[in-house]
Write an enzyme that holds these catalytic residues in place. Structure first.
Site, PDB file in Angstrom:
ATOM      1  CG  MET A 141      -2.006  -0.840   1.322  1.00  0.00           C
ATOM      2  SD  MET A 141      -2.882  -0.637   2.886  1.00  0.00           S
ATOM      3  CE  MET A 141      -1.971  -1.722   3.973  1.00  0.00           C
ATOM      4  CD  GLU A 183      -2.477  -4.351  -9.879  1.00  0.00           C
ATOM      5  OE1 GLU A 183      -2.135  -5.491 -10.258  1.00  0.00           O
ATOM      6  OE2 GLU A 183      -3.550  -4.133  -9.322  1.00  0.00           O
ATOM      7  CE1 TYR A 221       1.566   2.232 -11.315  1.00  0.00           C
ATOM      8  CE2 TYR A 221       1.065   0.141 -10.244  1.00  0.00           C
ATOM      9  CZ  TYR A 221       0.927   1.510 -10.320  1.00  0.00           C
ATOM     10  OH  TYR A 221       0.159   2.178  -9.404  1.00  0.00           O
ATOM     11  NE  ARG A 223      -0.521  -7.743  -6.949  1.00  0.00           N
ATOM     12  CZ  ARG A 223      -1.204  -6.761  -6.428  1.00  0.00           C
ATOM     13  NH1 ARG A 223      -0.574  -5.741  -5.880  1.00  0.00           N
ATOM     14  NH2 ARG A 223      -2.520  -6.781  -6.385  1.00  0.00           N
ATOM     15  CG  HIS A 230      -3.761   1.632 -11.582  1.00  0.00           C
ATOM     16  ND1 HIS A 230      -4.479   1.161 -10.505  1.00  0.00           N
ATOM     17  CD2 HIS A 230      -2.462   1.558 -11.215  1.00  0.00           C
ATOM     18  CE1 HIS A 230      -3.651   0.818  -9.533  1.00  0.00           C
ATOM     19  NE2 HIS A 230      -2.417   1.038  -9.938  1.00  0.00           N
ATOM     20  NE  ARG A 237     -11.915   3.415 -16.242  1.00  0.00           N
ATOM     21  CZ  ARG A 237     -11.658   4.316 -15.293  1.00  0.00           C
ATOM     22  NH1 ARG A 237     -12.509   5.285 -15.071  1.00  0.00           N
ATOM     23  NH2 ARG A 237     -10.580   4.246 -14.552  1.00  0.00           N
ATOM     24  NE  ARG A 247      -9.350  -2.170  -0.293  1.00  0.00           N
ATOM     25  CZ  ARG A 247     -10.473  -2.262  -0.990  1.00  0.00           C
ATOM     26  NH1 ARG A 247     -11.166  -1.163  -1.258  1.00  0.00           N
ATOM     27  NH2 ARG A 247     -10.910  -3.410  -1.433  1.00  0.00           N
ATOM     28  CD  GLN A 267     -16.284   7.688   2.006  1.00  0.00           C
ATOM     29  OE1 GLN A 267     -17.149   6.812   2.064  1.00  0.00           O
ATOM     30  NE2 GLN A 267     -16.407   8.822   2.637  1.00  0.00           N
ATOM     31  CB  CYS A 281      -8.677   2.924   7.929  1.00  0.00           C
ATOM     32  SG  CYS A 281     -10.105   1.845   7.892  1.00  0.00           S
TER      33      CYS A 281
HETATM   34  P1  NAP Z   1     -24.248  16.781   0.178  1.00  0.00           P
HETATM   35  O1  NAP Z   1     -23.179  16.005  -0.463  1.00  0.00           O
HETATM   36  O2  NAP Z   1     -23.938  18.072   0.793  1.00  0.00           O
HETATM   37  O3  NAP Z   1     -25.390  16.974  -0.926  1.00  0.00           O
HETATM   38  C1  NAP Z   1     -26.579  17.649  -0.679  1.00  0.00           C
HETATM   39  C2  NAP Z   1     -27.237  17.975  -2.007  1.00  0.00           C
HETATM   40  O4  NAP Z   1     -28.436  18.644  -1.747  1.00  0.00           O
HETATM   41  C3  NAP Z   1     -26.394  18.845  -2.865  1.00  0.00           C
HETATM   42  O5  NAP Z   1     -26.321  18.203  -4.135  1.00  0.00           O
HETATM   43  C4  NAP Z   1     -27.138  20.171  -2.944  1.00  0.00           C
HETATM   44  O6  NAP Z   1     -27.008  20.465  -4.297  1.00  0.00           O
HETATM   45  C5  NAP Z   1     -28.561  19.821  -2.529  1.00  0.00           C
HETATM   46  N1  NAP Z   1     -29.174  20.789  -1.643  1.00  0.00           N
HETATM   47  C6  NAP Z   1     -28.661  21.357  -0.522  1.00  0.00           C
HETATM   48  N2  NAP Z   1     -29.570  22.188   0.029  1.00  0.00           N
HETATM   49  C7  NAP Z   1     -30.670  22.133  -0.755  1.00  0.00           C
HETATM   50  C8  NAP Z   1     -31.928  22.781  -0.721  1.00  0.00           C
HETATM   51  N3  NAP Z   1     -32.242  23.645   0.249  1.00  0.00           N
HETATM   52  N4  NAP Z   1     -32.818  22.504  -1.692  1.00  0.00           N
HETATM   53  C9  NAP Z   1     -32.520  21.647  -2.666  1.00  0.00           C
HETATM   54  N5  NAP Z   1     -31.345  21.010  -2.768  1.00  0.00           N
HETATM   55  C10 NAP Z   1     -30.426  21.263  -1.812  1.00  0.00           C
HETATM   56  O7  NAP Z   1     -24.954  15.929   1.294  1.00  0.00           O
HETATM   57  P2  NAP Z   1     -25.453  14.426   1.312  1.00  0.00           P
HETATM   58  O8  NAP Z   1     -25.721  13.887  -0.032  1.00  0.00           O
HETATM   59  O9  NAP Z   1     -26.571  14.461   2.289  1.00  0.00           O
HETATM   60  O10 NAP Z   1     -24.242  13.655   1.918  1.00  0.00           O
HETATM   61  C11 NAP Z   1     -23.781  13.930   3.277  1.00  0.00           C
HETATM   62  C12 NAP Z   1     -22.315  13.588   3.410  1.00  0.00           C
HETATM   63  O11 NAP Z   1     -22.127  12.193   3.265  1.00  0.00           O
HETATM   64  C13 NAP Z   1     -21.464  14.253   2.341  1.00  0.00           C
HETATM   65  O12 NAP Z   1     -20.255  14.682   2.924  1.00  0.00           O
HETATM   66  C14 NAP Z   1     -21.210  13.157   1.362  1.00  0.00           C
HETATM   67  O13 NAP Z   1     -19.978  13.315   0.681  1.00  0.00           O
HETATM   68  C15 NAP Z   1     -21.178  11.928   2.259  1.00  0.00           C
HETATM   69  N6  NAP Z   1     -21.551  10.740   1.487  1.00  0.00           N
HETATM   70  C16 NAP Z   1     -20.620  10.199   0.680  1.00  0.00           C
HETATM   71  C17 NAP Z   1     -20.924   9.104  -0.074  1.00  0.00           C
HETATM   72  C18 NAP Z   1     -19.896   8.458  -0.966  1.00  0.00           C
HETATM   73  O14 NAP Z   1     -20.212   7.676  -1.798  1.00  0.00           O
HETATM   74  N7  NAP Z   1     -18.634   8.732  -0.813  1.00  0.00           N
HETATM   75  C19 NAP Z   1     -22.187   8.556  -0.038  1.00  0.00           C
HETATM   76  C20 NAP Z   1     -23.138   9.131   0.792  1.00  0.00           C
HETATM   77  C21 NAP Z   1     -22.807  10.226   1.546  1.00  0.00           C
HETATM   78  P3  NAP Z   1     -27.348  21.820  -4.980  1.00  0.00           P
HETATM   79  O15 NAP Z   1     -26.985  22.900  -4.025  1.00  0.00           O
HETATM   80  O16 NAP Z   1     -26.563  21.815  -6.242  1.00  0.00           O
HETATM   81  O17 NAP Z   1     -28.800  21.711  -5.268  1.00  0.00           O
HETATM   82 FE1  SF4 Z   2     -11.241  -0.187   3.932  1.00  0.00          FE
HETATM   83 FE2  SF4 Z   2     -12.557   2.126   3.672  1.00  0.00          FE
HETATM   84 FE3  SF4 Z   2     -10.735   1.782   5.573  1.00  0.00          FE
HETATM   85 FE4  SF4 Z   2      -9.979   1.982   3.040  1.00  0.00          FE
HETATM   86  S1  SF4 Z   2     -10.965   3.555   4.250  1.00  0.00           S
HETATM   87  S2  SF4 Z   2      -9.234   0.533   4.529  1.00  0.00           S
HETATM   88  S3  SF4 Z   2     -11.618   0.890   2.043  1.00  0.00           S
HETATM   89  S4  SF4 Z   2     -12.674   0.724   5.391  1.00  0.00           S
END
Ligand code: NAP
Ligand code: SF4
Length: 672
Positions: free
Chosen positions: A27, A166, A168, A216, A254, A257, A313, A341, A355
């Site tokens: 890693m 991968e 490389y 590898r 890498h 897709r 991980r 993440q 982590c």
């Molecule tokens: P977020 O990422 O802040 O998204 C909220 C969305 O709502 C934005 O797209 C915003 O877009 C919209 N919004 C905000 N206020 C609004 C309003 N008053 N009216 C209409 N639309 C509004 O929040 P979240 O989706 O709730 O996620 C929360 C946290 O969890 C974030 O930090 C996110 O990164 C994390 N999370 C990450 C993952 C992942 O896959 N890595 C998955 C789930 C959650 P506009 O302003 O453009 O409309």
């Molecule tokens: Fe696993 Fe997520 Fe931790 Fe990375 S951050 S080691 S993917 S749990």
């Protein structure tokens, strides 16, 4: 009797004996390039070795400057660098472990202008175009590999892993996709594999019989113009003949897709590839990718998939993975949920890896765990990720912790996340906290809403408010219409959406909700089939067939809306964002940016988009418009002069995610 006797059995490799079959895979943590990084890396490796990992493979170290992942990336080219490497080998050997250094030349994947490759063909994932290596460059580079391996031997590594997969440099020589040379290093397969074979032969000659060489090998390139299976087998035999002791599995370039390690990839999805090679050659093989539990590792060894199991991980998530396996406590393992993440996404953002479920990873020296000097009675209100992480660490340090949760189960937002297809692993974090809190004697009171009167009666020394956040209800005319569903009601199954759906808010949760609406959960025994069909991998051994995504019929018609301009999902992690975007596109999700919400009524959702009034005739509108903190208790208790803290969504809801919430919980617990 321990149920994991095969994975825990030693392996005599001739060149060295491993105490069990657990390998901590390579890693890149970015500590390799940080001030004091090797000292911190030593602490990181030492903790894992102390808990029983048999063999650690370091992050990739370049044999020369052109081969680095970026400008200034770690390389081993001079005796002046030996001291920092000896600090790593000493740390691992003092705990009875073995350690091999990975030699990685990135070729056309290096993120700097001085990159070289067999042919001057730019990688689709790089902005830099490589210079074609002359025959002189090739000779020099082979010598650099040998010099690097000799230095590794002087630093007391037990061996080296030569990174040949991968996509490389070595892989670039092997595959016709990237090797268009017409000299002795290109053209026929024999010519294309000369580069890895010469590296291996000369390293073997230079380092002698007591130095382990791992290669590898890319067993599945997952790109067009990769190796055929017959070629992979041929190369494996030639590597053995030239002095390789162990072959490690490489899956996917890498630039491929096809997801290979994200959480949507079923567990041990690619172990069959290693098993297939095992039937062709008698050399110890290592299985990799999406192996995150001792039970799966045991299957891999006992059912003859491989001789060793590499996990990377999972050792970030839990340093004590092996010792918990040995003591029959696998239920206490903090499982890697494959979110990427805090590990890979950090690596690409040039931050130190860590982590999400274990923020101490790679920060061991900065976050030592010491017994509490002054044992306190601590009440934690809220059993989401922040409250649970705090409770666990505070109890580990000896505090008397009681958790109060108004819901019927612990987990908070993770209880919703685990219901999203591809995020089923989140249930493991809930399982971990349930078992760990119970083992530590933390009292967990469920279905309890704590108010000021309760706090006055319940004499705790400290209160920690981890009540999380509540979803934002946007101010749209008709928001109380029955078509509107708040995302927690959808994800928890309280409400079910119709066929045609609009999702308001395109953040992480909005995108997860689209996945929930469009994708099915699969029983574990069907997960692999579904994955193969979704990513069109029916004929995996023929790489030209694996790139076109399956034309899966969407189950619903979905609109994903946001007010801001720009690409949907652009804030998602680098290593997983493309998978989500690709899935939504394959399902025909209609993505609208710069939307103005005009109103909701029986006809559906009225919007203004690109200056035009539009009606989306949807059955339901799902609200994913972010969250706001729920922390009124905190301010009241603070004003009463109590020792009170707030963490997670209760402290700040904007941009908060589980990674930050857990980190806040652990950091507070280490200092209280
Ligand atoms: P977020 O990422 O802040 O998204 C909220 C969305 O709502 C934005 O797209 C915003 O877009 C919209 N919004 C905000 N206020 C609004 C309003 N008053 N009216 C209409 N639309 C509004 O929040 P979240 O989706 O709730 O996620 C929360 C946290 O969890 C974030 O930090 C996110 O990164 C994390 N999370 C990450 C993952 C992942 O896959 N890595 C998955 C789930 C959650 P506009 O302003 O453009 O409309
Ligand atoms: Fe696993 Fe997520 Fe931790 Fe990375 S951050 S080691 S993917 S749990």
């Amino acid at each position: 009797m321990n149920n994991h006797q095969n994975i825990l059995s030693p392996l005599d490799l001739g060149v060295m004996t491993l105490r069990n079959r657990f390998v901590m895979g390579s890693m890149h943590t970015n500590l390799e390039e940080s001030p004091d990084g090797f000292h911190r890396l030593a602490a990181f490796y030492k903790e894992r070795a102390a808990h029983g990992v048999a063999l650690i493979i370091t992050g990739g170290i370049s044999p020369n400057k052109e081969g680095g992942v970026a400008r200034g990336a770690a390389h081993l080219t001079s005796v002046t660098q030996l001291e920092q490497h000896q600090c790593l080998t000493q740390a691992v050997h003092s705990e009875g472990g073995k350690i091999c250094m990975q030699i990685l030349h990135t070729g056309r994947y290096g993120y700097h202008p001085d990159i070289v490759a067999p042919s001057s063909i730019q990688a689709p994932i790089n902005v830099f175009k490589p210079r074609e290596m002359s025959e002189h460059d090739i000779e020099n580079t082979i010598n650099d590999f040998v010099h690097c391996a000799l230095l590794a031997q002087q630093a007391h590594y037990d061996g080296v892993e030569i990174m040949g997969s991968e996509g490389y440099l070595i892989n670039q020589f092997i595959a016709p996709r990237t090797n268009h040379r017409t000299d002795a290093w290109g053209g026929s397969y024999t010519n294309r594999i000369k580069f890895p074979l010469e590296i291996v032969r000369r390293i073997s000659e230079a380092t002698g019989p007591d130095f382990c060489i791992i290669f590898r090998l890319s067993m599945l390139d997952l790109v067009e113009g990769g190796s055929s299976w017959e070629e992979v087998v041929l190369l494996a035999h030639a590597l053995k003949a030239h002095g390789v002791h162990i072959i490690n599995t490489g899956i996917g370039w890498h630039e491929a897709r096809v997801p290979t390690i994200a959480s949507i990839v079923p567990r041990m999805a690619f172990a069959w590839v290693t098993k297939k090679l095992k039937q062709e050659i008698d050399i110890p093989l290592i299985a990799v990718n999406r192996i995150n539990s001792p039970e799966i590792a045991e299957i891999i060894i006992s059912e003859g998939y491989a001789d060793l199991v590499s996990m990377a991980r999972p050792f970030l998530a839990d340093a004590a993975f092996v010792s918990k396996t040995m003591s029959g406590e696998s239920h206490l393992i903090n499982t890697c949920i494959a979110c990427n993440q805090a590990c890979l996404d950090h690596t690409f953002e040039l931050k130190i890896s860590s982590c999400l479920v274990n923020p101490r990873a790679c920060h061991e020296t900065l976050m030592p765990i010491s017994p509490a000097q002054n044992v306190k009675k601590i009440g934690v209100i809220g059993a989401g990720p922040a409250g649970l992480a705090f409770a666990e660490m505070a109890a580990r340090r000896g505090h008397k912790v009681t958790v109060f949760e108004k819901g019927s189960g612990i987990g908070g937002q993770f209880l919703l996340a685990k219901n999203i297809p591809g995020k089923e692993e989140y249930k493991e974090t809930i399982r971990y906290f349930e078992n760990q809190l119970s083992a530590l004697g933390v009292i967990v009171n469920l279905g309890v809403t704590i108010d000021l009167a309760d706090i006055a009666k319940d004499k705790q020394d400290v209160w920690v408010i981890a009540t999380g956040s509540v979803p934002v209800l946007p101010n749209i005319p008709g928001i109380d219409h029955e078509k509107v569903i708040m995302y927690p009601d959808l994800l928890s199954g309280i409400k079910i959406a119709g066929y045609k759906v609009a999702v308001i808010g395109a953040g992480g949760i909005g995108i997860d909700v689209c996945t929930f609406l469009l994708k099915s959960h699969h029983a574990p025994n069907k997960a692999w089939e579904a994955f193969v069909s979704e990513w069109k991998m029916e004929n995996l051994i023929d790489p030209s067939d694996v790139l076109k995504k399956a034309n899966v019929q969407p189950q619903r018609e979905v609109f994903l809306l946001k007010r801001s301009p720009g690409k949907h999902g652009s804030k998602l992690g680098k290593t997983t964002g493309w998978i989500h975007r690709s899935f939504l596109a394959s399902q025909g999700v209609q993505m609208y940016a710069e939307v103005e919400y005009v109103g909701i009524d029986d006809a559906g959702l009225h919007i203004k988009h690109q200056k035009e009034d539009k009606l989306l005739e949807v059955d339901n509108i799902i609200i994913c418009a972010g969250q706001q903190s729920e922390n009124t208790l905190y301010h009241t208790l603070k004003s009463q002069g109590l020792e009170v803290y707030t963490i997670g969504g209760a402290e700040s809801a904007g941009e908060l995610d589980a990674k930050i919430a857990i980190e806040q919980g652990v950091k507070l617990a280490l200092h209280i």
